[in-house]
Scaffold this active site. Structure first.
Site, PDB file in Angstrom:
ATOM      1  N   GLY B   7      -1.434  23.894 -13.640  1.00  0.00           N
ATOM      2  CA  GLY B   7      -1.889  23.104 -12.497  1.00  0.00           C
ATOM      3  C   GLY B   7      -0.888  23.276 -11.373  1.00  0.00           C
ATOM      4  N   GLY B   9      -0.833  22.659  -8.089  1.00  0.00           N
ATOM      5  CA  GLY B   9      -1.047  21.946  -6.828  1.00  0.00           C
ATOM      6  C   GLY B   9       0.296  21.768  -6.149  1.00  0.00           C
ATOM      7  N   ASN B 102       1.124  11.969 -12.561  1.00  0.00           N
ATOM      8  CA  ASN B 102       1.071  10.551 -12.231  1.00  0.00           C
ATOM      9  C   ASN B 102       0.459   9.756 -13.376  1.00  0.00           C
ATOM     10  OD1 ASN B 102       2.179  10.290  -9.691  1.00  0.00           O
ATOM     11  ND2 ASN B 102       0.280  10.876  -8.664  1.00  0.00           N
ATOM     12  N   LYS B 184       7.677   4.215 -11.997  1.00  0.00           N
ATOM     13  CA  LYS B 184       6.861   4.964 -11.040  1.00  0.00           C
ATOM     14  C   LYS B 184       5.408   4.508 -11.085  1.00  0.00           C
ATOM     15  CE  LYS B 184       5.497   9.423  -9.260  1.00  0.00           C
ATOM     16  NZ  LYS B 184       5.259  10.849  -9.473  1.00  0.00           N
ATOM     17  N   ASN B 192      -0.431   2.479  -3.937  1.00  0.00           N
ATOM     18  CA  ASN B 192      -1.472   3.472  -3.666  1.00  0.00           C
ATOM     19  C   ASN B 192      -2.849   2.878  -3.378  1.00  0.00           C
ATOM     20  OD1 ASN B 192      -1.083   6.319  -3.553  1.00  0.00           O
ATOM     21  ND2 ASN B 192      -0.181   6.228  -5.584  1.00  0.00           N
ATOM     22  N   TYR B 251       7.270   5.521   5.769  1.00  0.00           N
ATOM     23  CA  TYR B 251       6.518   4.516   6.529  1.00  0.00           C
ATOM     24  C   TYR B 251       5.119   5.035   6.874  1.00  0.00           C
ATOM     25  CZ  TYR B 251       5.147   1.308  10.241  1.00  0.00           C
ATOM     26  OH  TYR B 251       4.462   0.395  10.990  1.00  0.00           O
ATOM     27  N   SER B 256      -1.436   9.142  -1.819  1.00  0.00           N
ATOM     28  CA  SER B 256      -2.320  10.222  -2.285  1.00  0.00           C
ATOM     29  C   SER B 256      -3.722   9.684  -2.564  1.00  0.00           C
ATOM     30  CB  SER B 256      -1.740  10.880  -3.538  1.00  0.00           C
ATOM     31  OG  SER B 256      -1.669   9.938  -4.587  1.00  0.00           O
TER      32      SER B 256
END
Lengths: 307, 307
Positions: B7, B9, B102, B184, B192, B251, B256
């Protein structure tokens, strides 16, 4: 004929004005001069569940309208204070009726004059195609109950007049059970729709898995029901059952707050969810999920100020 | 030493390009985007921004081309873990596979296909700006540790961390890597979706006190779920949230998940808020705020399918 003034000619105001013009002497109080002129010259067309064009008076200045016996304040909650202010000091004999979402509209109006007041809540809906054309979509009822200085008989008088014009209306001895049912329903369905982009469809009743939206809808409604209980108001209908029934109807309704969000207009969240949250705080009932929804909607509104 | 990045990305590219600068490491990049793969093989993999790097990994869209590797670094979006590891597992029959993805739950998916798994958490971020070219937005550390249920030998974990560090991606090996991972995931799950649901950048989310309080509510629920598993967070997600809100940090960063929603791509909410909610349910820790946010973001995804 009864003289009726409809203040505000958005979807709800237009539906009231056009229908009532068939059985009463109707005038429309509007904000824009070209809107008033168009209504005077072209009349007001209704399509959808009915199909006719009504003739009516219209003006931006209340002093140019005949003194009404019934005033229907059909503007959005956000505009209610301003619209009530425009008729302040006029028409002391009239009965003024509110039909705004949320609760607390009567108090706003009462600050502007000593009129006798009827409290209303409307479930009808439509789509506004132009200043002079409204489509009648959902023929659900308007409920009316006595408020300051009015009697159940006067609520029946207003309901009968509206029903005779072709709209659905029903009078109540006490409107609060109906009003609270709608408030809880609206605070939930409007905010969930506005945040997800979903119309009021089957997702709202889906509780098949933990992440499904129906769980959140039910939890929000349970919070609302706890507030109503604490306020001593028995609900007329269970909001969750209203939700399940409405989503089974087939054609998904587009809640007004979703339309507002898509058009990037300020929403009525202060008057709907805000009203529920203020009552909850006053009564000491926790409503963390409604507060979450309110915060998210307010923040979404704030995002439009950017760039 | 042979490493395959699964992957490629933005985050995968940061690992692949940096590791490919080392003479003693042969880097393979497995990705399904043909244009990206072709550009890498033609011009190399270029990083710009926080670091200027051109690496020359061997890229392929065909898992059958992969040689037997010492390490895999899985960097797909969380919902693509299963098909990605199923396709490439043969390359790791003698190696160890790390995740730098993630959310929570990725290690469990890897462990169903390979013998030796490394739990990993990485903070660097970037975005692909053109095939073969990645904007490196934020530098940061990576933590690796053996996955408890199917652990890689600790010496191997150290070997991978050492190679990453030498290549320009600072990494450390620890016995228990759950602390940084939960720090995290709690940070991401608390920030998010708030950006995604409101359209606000990270800094603007933090500027609105009611919204910032909602983030804290999400953090507190996440901490309770971590504590119920005996996980000690290596830092307070609250501090991370405030740190990231500084003008010179993130800021103006669009989370994502907000980028995903704007592009109408499926989000990683199932592995963030959904992951925390599911662990909470198993452990008997209530997570009402995560449940609500999870349902709302799933509702947003559902709304796209209707249009």
């Amino acid at each position: 004929m009864t003289r009726v003034c409809v203040a505000g000619a958005g979807v709800i105001g237009s539906l009231f004005a056009a229908h009532l013009a068939r059985v009463a002497d109707v005038s429309a109080l509007v904000r824009r001069e070209e809107h008033a002129r168009a209504l005077r010259e072209e009349g007001l067309r209704v399509s959808g569940r009915a199909d006719f064009t009504a003739q009516l008076q219209a003006a931006t200045d209340p002093d140019r309208l005949a003194e009404p016996e019934l005033v229907i304040l059909a503007c959005k909650t956000l505009d209610l204070d301003a619209v009530a202010g425009r008729i302040a000091g006029r028409w002391p004999e009239a009965i003024v009726m509110t039909v705004q979402n949320g609760i607390g509209a009567d108090e706003v109006v009462a600050r502007h004059g000593d009129w006798r007041i009827l409290s209303g809540v409307t479930f009808m809906s439509g789509t506004r195609h132009s200043d002079t054309h409204v489509q009648y979509v959902l023929d659900t009822a308007t409920w009316i109950g006595p408020a300051r200085g009015t009697t159940p008989a006067e609520a029946r008088w207003a309901a009968d007049l509206i029903a005779s014009s072709g709209l659905e209306a029903e009078a109540f001895e006490d409107l609060r059970p109906a009003q609270w049912s709608k408030l809880i329903f609206n605070a939930t369905v409007n905010t969930v729709a506005a945040l997800t982009g979903l119309p009021h469809d089957a997702h709202f009743a889906d509780v098949s898995e933990p992440s499904r939206l129906g769980n959140l809808v039910r939890d929000l409604m349970d919070e609302g029901k706890a507030v109503a209980r604490a306020a001593g108001v028995p609900l007329r209908e269970d909001p969750w059952e209203m939700n399940v029934l409405a989503t089974q109807r087939g054609s998904a309704h587009y809640p007004s707050m979703l339309e507002d969000v898509e058009a990037r207009r300020r929403t009525e969240v202060d008057m709907i969810t805000g009203a529920l949250v203020r009552e909850a705080d006053r009564l000491g009932v926790p409503v963390p999920l409604h507060k979450t929804m309110e915060r998210l909607i307010k923040a979404k509104e704030a995002s439009w100020d950017e760039a | 030493m042979k490493v395959c990045v699964v992957g490629c990305g933005a985050v995968g590219s940061l690992f692949a390009a940096n590791l490919a600068t080392l003479e003693d490491v042969e880097v393979w990049a497995y990705d399904l985007a043909q244009e990206h793969v072709d550009a890498i093989n033609r011009d190399g993999l270029r990083l710009t921004g926080a670091g200027e790097v051109v690496g020359r990994p061997r890229a392929t869209t065909d898992a059958a081309e992969l040689p037997s590797c010492d390490f895999g670094i899985v960097a797909t979006k969380a919902m693509h873990t299963e098909p990605a590891i199923r396709a490439t597992a043969h390359a790791f029959s003698n190696g160890c596979v790390a995740t730098v993805q993630n959310g929570i739950g990725n290690e469990e998916v890897l462990a169903a296909h390979v013998e030796r798994v490394i739990r990993g958490t990485t903070f660097p971020a970037g975005k692909i700006t053109a095939p073969g070219i990645v904007q490196w937005d934020v530098k940061g550390d990576t933590t690796f540790g053996p996955f408890e249920e199917r652990p890689a030998p600790f010496a191997e974990v150290e070997r991978l961390a050492e190679a990453c560090t030498r290549g320009g991606m600072p990494a450390k090996a620890v016995e228990d890597a759950r602390g940084p991972q939960w720090r995290k995931v709690i940070f991401n799950a608390a920030t998010n979706p708030l950006g995604a649901l409101t359209g606000l950048t990270h800094g603007r989310v933090c500027e609105q006190p009611p919204l910032r309080r909602l983030a804290s509510q999400l953090v507190d629920e996440g901490k309770a779920v971590a504590a119920a598993q005996g996980i000690e967070l290596d830092a307070d997600p609250e501090e991370l949230i405030d740190y990231a809100a500084r003008p010179e940090v993130a800021y103006g960063h669009k989370a994502s998940m907000l980028q995903d929603i704007e592009a109408r791509r499926q989000t990683e909410v199932d592995y963030l808020n959904g992951g925390i909610a599911e662990f909470g349910r198993k452990l008997g820790v209530p997570t009402p705020a995560h449940d609500s946010i999870w349902a709302l973001v799933k509702g947003v995804e559902a709304a796209w399918q209707q249009q």
